[in-house]
Design a protein around this motif. Structure first.
Motif, PDB file in Angstrom:
ATOM      1  N   ARG A  64       0.832  -1.197   0.000  1.00 25.44           N
ATOM      2  CA  ARG A  64       0.000   0.000   0.000  1.00 25.44           C
ATOM      3  C   ARG A  64       0.874   1.258   0.000  1.00 25.44           C
ATOM      4  O   ARG A  64       2.045   1.222   0.373  1.00 25.44           O
ATOM      5  CB  ARG A  64      -0.933   0.007   1.209  1.00 25.44           C
ATOM      6  CG  ARG A  64      -2.052  -1.014   1.108  1.00 25.44           C
ATOM      7  CD  ARG A  64      -3.174  -0.704   2.089  1.00 25.44           C
ATOM      8  NE  ARG A  64      -2.751  -0.844   3.481  1.00 25.44           N
ATOM      9  CZ  ARG A  64      -2.787  -1.981   4.162  1.00 25.44           C
ATOM     10  NH1 ARG A  64      -3.210  -3.079   3.569  1.00 25.44           N
ATOM     11  NH2 ARG A  64      -2.395  -2.022   5.419  1.00 25.44           N
ATOM     12  N   THR A  65       0.258   2.377  -0.368  1.00 27.89           N
ATOM     13  CA  THR A  65       0.966   3.652  -0.354  1.00 27.89           C
ATOM     14  C   THR A  65       0.351   4.582   0.675  1.00 27.89           C
ATOM     15  O   THR A  65      -0.853   4.513   0.955  1.00 27.89           O
ATOM     16  CB  THR A  65       0.946   4.324  -1.737  1.00 27.89           C
ATOM     17  OG1 THR A  65       1.752   5.513  -1.690  1.00 27.89           O
ATOM     18  CG2 THR A  65      -0.473   4.704  -2.162  1.00 27.89           C
ATOM     19  N   HIS A  66       1.188   5.463   1.212  1.00 27.32           N
ATOM     20  CA  HIS A  66       0.743   6.475   2.162  1.00 27.32           C
ATOM     21  C   HIS A  66       1.032   7.870   1.622  1.00 27.32           C
ATOM     22  O   HIS A  66       0.964   8.838   2.371  1.00 27.32           O
ATOM     23  CB  HIS A  66       1.458   6.271   3.501  1.00 27.32           C
ATOM     24  CG  HIS A  66       1.315   4.884   4.050  1.00 27.32           C
ATOM     25  ND1 HIS A  66       0.281   4.510   4.881  1.00 27.32           N
ATOM     26  CD2 HIS A  66       2.062   3.764   3.843  1.00 27.32           C
ATOM     27  CE1 HIS A  66       0.401   3.222   5.183  1.00 27.32           C
ATOM     28  NE2 HIS A  66       1.481   2.751   4.574  1.00 27.32           N
ATOM     29  N   VAL A  67       1.344   7.959   0.330  1.00 27.24           N
ATOM     30  CA  VAL A  67       1.699   9.231  -0.288  1.00 27.24           C
ATOM     31  C   VAL A  67       0.427   9.949  -0.705  1.00 27.24           C
ATOM     32  O   VAL A  67      -0.367   9.419  -1.490  1.00 27.24           O
ATOM     33  CB  VAL A  67       2.616   9.018  -1.503  1.00 27.24           C
ATOM     34  CG1 VAL A  67       2.960  10.352  -2.160  1.00 27.24           C
ATOM     35  CG2 VAL A  67       3.886   8.275  -1.091  1.00 27.24           C
ATOM     36  N   ALA A  68       0.219  11.147  -0.184  1.00 27.90           N
ATOM     37  CA  ALA A  68      -1.029  11.872  -0.444  1.00 27.90           C
ATOM     38  C   ALA A  68      -0.765  13.374  -0.501  1.00 27.90           C
ATOM     39  O   ALA A  68      -1.112  14.115   0.423  1.00 27.90           O
ATOM     40  CB  ALA A  68      -2.060  11.552   0.626  1.00 27.90           C
ATOM     41  N   PRO A  69      -0.149  13.866  -1.572  1.00 25.29           N
ATOM     42  CA  PRO A  69       0.050  15.311  -1.695  1.00 25.29           C
ATOM     43  C   PRO A  69      -1.294  16.022  -1.813  1.00 25.29           C
ATOM     44  O   PRO A  69      -2.318  15.405  -2.113  1.00 25.29           O
ATOM     45  CB  PRO A  69       0.873  15.451  -2.982  1.00 25.29           C
ATOM     46  CG  PRO A  69       0.581  14.216  -3.755  1.00 25.29           C
ATOM     47  CD  PRO A  69       0.355  13.134  -2.740  1.00 25.29           C
ATOM     48  N   THR A  70      -1.286  17.308  -1.581  1.00 25.00           N
ATOM     49  CA  THR A  70      -2.519  18.092  -1.615  1.00 25.00           C
ATOM     50  C   THR A  70      -2.452  19.119  -2.736  1.00 25.00           C
ATOM     51  O   THR A  70      -1.371  19.486  -3.206  1.00 25.00           O
ATOM     52  CB  THR A  70      -2.761  18.801  -0.280  1.00 25.00           C
ATOM     53  OG1 THR A  70      -1.656  19.684  -0.012  1.00 25.00           O
ATOM     54  CG2 THR A  70      -2.893  17.803   0.851  1.00 25.00           C
ATOM     55  N   GLY A  71      -3.637  19.581  -3.157  1.00 28.16           N
ATOM     56  CA  GLY A  71      -3.727  20.581  -4.209  1.00 28.16           C
ATOM     57  C   GLY A  71      -4.729  20.167  -5.259  1.00 28.16           C
ATOM     58  O   GLY A  71      -5.326  19.081  -5.194  1.00 28.16           O
ATOM     59  N   ASP A  72      -4.923  21.036  -6.239  1.00 31.45           N
ATOM     60  CA  ASP A  72      -5.883  20.773  -7.312  1.00 31.45           C
ATOM     61  C   ASP A  72      -5.219  20.007  -8.444  1.00 31.45           C
ATOM     62  O   ASP A  72      -4.009  20.074  -8.648  1.00 31.45           O
ATOM     63  CB  ASP A  72      -6.439  22.097  -7.840  1.00 31.45           C
ATOM     64  CG  ASP A  72      -7.238  22.849  -6.790  1.00 31.45           C
ATOM     65  OD1 ASP A  72      -7.826  22.176  -5.914  1.00 31.45           O
ATOM     66  OD2 ASP A  72      -7.259  24.092  -6.846  1.00 31.45           O
ATOM     67  N   ARG A  73      -6.055  19.303  -9.179  1.00 35.16           N
ATOM     68  CA  ARG A  73      -5.632  18.601 -10.395  1.00 35.16           C
ATOM     69  C   ARG A  73      -4.420  17.708 -10.157  1.00 35.16           C
ATOM     70  O   ARG A  73      -3.344  17.880 -10.736  1.00 35.16           O
ATOM     71  CB  ARG A  73      -5.371  19.596 -11.521  1.00 35.16           C
ATOM     72  CG  ARG A  73      -6.642  20.373 -11.904  1.00 35.16           C
ATOM     73  CD  ARG A  73      -6.542  21.030 -13.258  1.00 35.16           C
ATOM     74  NE  ARG A  73      -7.763  21.761 -13.588  1.00 35.16           N
ATOM     75  CZ  ARG A  73      -8.053  22.290 -14.764  1.00 35.16           C
ATOM     76  NH1 ARG A  73      -7.182  22.168 -15.748  1.00 35.16           N
ATOM     77  NH2 ARG A  73      -9.184  22.934 -14.982  1.00 35.16           N
ATOM     78  N   LEU A  74      -4.604  16.744  -9.282  1.00 35.67           N
ATOM     79  CA  LEU A  74      -3.594  15.730  -9.016  1.00 35.67           C
ATOM     80  C   LEU A  74      -4.091  14.380  -9.506  1.00 35.67           C
ATOM     81  O   LEU A  74      -5.274  14.057  -9.377  1.00 35.67           O
ATOM     82  CB  LEU A  74      -3.279  15.656  -7.524  1.00 35.67           C
ATOM     83  CG  LEU A  74      -2.601  16.874  -6.905  1.00 35.67           C
ATOM     84  CD1 LEU A  74      -2.545  16.743  -5.393  1.00 35.67           C
ATOM     85  CD2 LEU A  74      -1.196  17.073  -7.472  1.00 35.67           C
ATOM     86  N   GLY A  75      -3.196  13.586 -10.069  1.00 35.16           N
ATOM     87  CA  GLY A  75      -3.522  12.244 -10.516  1.00 35.16           C
ATOM     88  C   GLY A  75      -2.547  11.243  -9.926  1.00 35.16           C
ATOM     89  O   GLY A  75      -1.436  11.601  -9.500  1.00 35.16           O
ATOM     90  N   PHE A  76      -2.959   9.976  -9.933  1.00 33.89           N
ATOM     91  CA  PHE A  76      -2.169   8.905  -9.317  1.00 33.89           C
ATOM     92  C   PHE A  76      -1.679   7.959 -10.404  1.00 33.89           C
ATOM     93  O   PHE A  76      -2.457   7.258 -11.044  1.00 33.89           O
ATOM     94  CB  PHE A  76      -3.029   8.160  -8.301  1.00 33.89           C
ATOM     95  CG  PHE A  76      -2.305   7.073  -7.549  1.00 33.89           C
ATOM     96  CD1 PHE A  76      -1.239   7.372  -6.724  1.00 33.89           C
ATOM     97  CD2 PHE A  76      -2.707   5.749  -7.658  1.00 33.89           C
ATOM     98  CE1 PHE A  76      -0.571   6.369  -6.022  1.00 33.89           C
ATOM     99  CE2 PHE A  76      -2.054   4.738  -6.960  1.00 33.89           C
ATOM    100  CZ  PHE A  76      -0.981   5.047  -6.139  1.00 33.89           C
TER     101      PHE A  76
END
Length: 555
Positions: free
Chosen positions: A288-300
């Protein structure tokens, strides 16, 4: 590229069993020579954006992206060097492949600290524009494997290598150096710590500034899908702590800080282009991942390579692969849904095994996730497993993509009917490879709120590779308006429709072919020579040759 299969597998498996040619030119940030003038001039009308877990086009239609990777990993690091160009873009578009993950190499972007090679970027820009002219969305990817050529890889410039003077041994190649080459691990450690490099500037700060320069340069270029921050982040010395189903929160905190730093630098010059971040590379194998940046228009952006494919002959471990690959998708979709960051499978494949490819394409459809196959060509790839032809769809991009220059087994495995741009939200779509029947349903509600109006258009790829003799169509909630035998089907939403249902099957042969063949629009059979109800507008031609088709769900 395929990474870690059969190497990280034992650690993860035990854990999972307990749970389930251009003149040189440079510029600096103070004197940009890019074709754009920053965010203010960015052409948002050509940009895709995010809406919850979906990627949508400028009209708000959900994009279902099928495509591949084109990354040239040796100097001069530009795909046009090996002949990738218009004929390749035309070939892709004809197959319904509408996205390319196009590699840039940091070493080429910033050969000296703070000095950017805009002649290199001009080559990448030209390729992006060629793709755009054929309706193809480009994901710009800062690509790396094994960090730098010193470690038998590519990616970082030499000045960004901090290896503490350790000898680059043993040289076991890709991917084995990741596990046993101490200076490579230390180079990653210094990068993730943002340790000071030339001029006392942090390595990540340099990287983020380079991304900002690239984002500004491409801000006005059409059909840029997004910016992929860092290919397959390797945790460095901490890698073993990540090889378990729960992942590694400690390293992921570092990775999140890096992703946020790079995204923020991009947002300072471009507020419109979607920024895709990646989990650490062990996510590819079920962590699993714990990476969760914040802001608009983000994709994984995530990858999935069959974990046990190397254990036996190709495809022999497919049943075991299914368990792990399903977990990767479940993790990706859950992560994307929770955060509102659309998941996109940006690598899979790198194999000649047809079962592995068809299973992954079908899995992505079941989860309603777009994908980009690895890779278009072998192209002297120094960081892949097996010979280049193993991964290549087209063997030599300097030659036309026809005949024996195309791996037809791969082509027929990955080219399938699928929605292209949906005026609504896809609820299901699938392709039966035996019967060649394609089914799709979608709600007419907009991703992000509201509903599409009657007359809104949905496009669907029906490749001639799949339907060489034409097809039959049944539509409820809409009507077909595309030309006869079109490889892109156009469905117009009916008045009052809250959902649209589409069923496609191969055209039947026999004496009945000489009769009038009906299309089914809004549940009614309508003959070609009867203009009423066809919804055919001047210049669009006739509706494709069709016949009545019953969906088993109607019985």
């Amino acid at each position: 590229m395929r990474l870690l299969a059969g190497l990280v597998a034992p650690a993860l498996l035990s854990g999972l069993l307990l749970v389930a040619p251009v003149p040189a030119a440079t510029s600096s940030p103070s004197s940009p020579s890019s074709p754009s003038t920053g965010a203010a001039s960015s052409d948002g009308g050509t940009r895709a954006r995010t809406a919850g877990r979906w990627i949508v086009d400028p009209q708000g239609r959900v994009l279902v992206l099928h495509g591949l990777n084109m990354v040239y990993k040796v100097a001069p690091y530009a795909p046009d060097e090996v002949g990738f160009g218009r004929d390749d873009a035309r070939f892709l578009a004809r197959q319904g492949l509408t996205t390319v993950r196009l590699g840039l190499i940091w070493k080429a972007v910033e050969p000296e600290p703070g000095e950017y090679d805009d002649a290199y970027l001009a080559r990448i820009r030209h390729t992006t524009e060629v793709l755009a002219a054929h309706g193809i969305w480009t994901l710009l990817d800062f690509h790396q494997d094994l960090y730098n050529e010193r470690f038998q890889g590519e990616g970082a410039p030499d000045w960004a290598v901090q290896d503490e003077g350790l000898p680059a041994q043993p040289q076991l190649g890709f991917p084995y150096n990741y596990f046993g080459m101490a200076p490579l691990l230390r180079a990653f450690d210094h990068f993730w710590a943002n340790d000071a490099g030339p001029g006392g500037v942090g390595l990540q700060d340099r990287y983020a500034a380079a991304w900002a320069h690239v984002a500004d340069y491409f801000a006005g270029v059409p059909r840029v899908l997004g910016l992929d921050l860092f290919n397959e982040p390797w945790p460095g010395s901490a890698w073993s702590t990540c090889a378990n189903p729960a992942g590694c929160p400690v390293f992921d905190a570092q990775l999140q800080a890096f992703s946020q730093r790079a995204a923020d630098a991009i947002r300072a010059v471009d507020r419109r282009t979607t920024v895709f971040y990646e989990p650490n590379v062990l996510f590819n194998n079920g962590a699993r991942t714990h990476v969760a940046p914040t802001g608009d228009r983000l994709g994984f952006s995530f990858h999935d390579y069959c974990l046990t494919a190397e254990a036996d002959a190709e495809g022999a471990g497919q049943q075991a692969c299914d368990t792990f690959d399903d977990l990767v998708f479940q993790n990706a979709v859950q992560h994307g849904t929770d955060l509102g960051h659309p998941p996109l499978l940006t690598e899979f494949g790198a194999t000649t095994d047809r079962t592995t490819l068809t299973t992954m394409v079908d899995r992505a459809a079941a989860h309603r996730v777009g994908w980009q196959y690895w890779a278009y060509c072998g192209c002297d790839d120094p960081t892949t497993t097996g010979p280049g032809a193993t991964q290549a769809l087209v063997l030599d991009p300097s030659r036309p993509p026809v005949g024996d220059n195309v791996d037809r087994q791969k082509l027929t495995a990955i080219v399938v009917p699928h929605p292209l741009a949906v005026a609504g939200v896809p609820t299901a779509y699938s392709f039966d490879r035996d019967s060649r029947a394609f089914r799709a349903t979608w709600s007419t509600r907009r991703a992000g709120g509201g509903r599409f109006a009657a007359g809104s258009r949905t496009t669907v790829s029906l490749p001639r590779l799949v339907y060489p003799d034409g097809y039959r169509v049944r539509v409820t909630g809409g009507r077909v308006v595309s030309g006869q035998g079109a490889s892109v089907l156009v469905v117009v939403q009916g008045r009052g429709a809250t959902a649209v249902r589409l069923v496609v099957a191969p055209r039947e042969h026999g004496p009945c072919d000489r009769r009038r063949r009906p299309v089914v629009n809004n549940g009614r059979h309508v003959h070609h020579d009867r203009p009423r109800g066809l919804g055919v507008r001047p210049g669009l031609g006739n509706v494709p040759p069709t016949g009545p088709l019953r969906d088993p769900a109607d019985r």
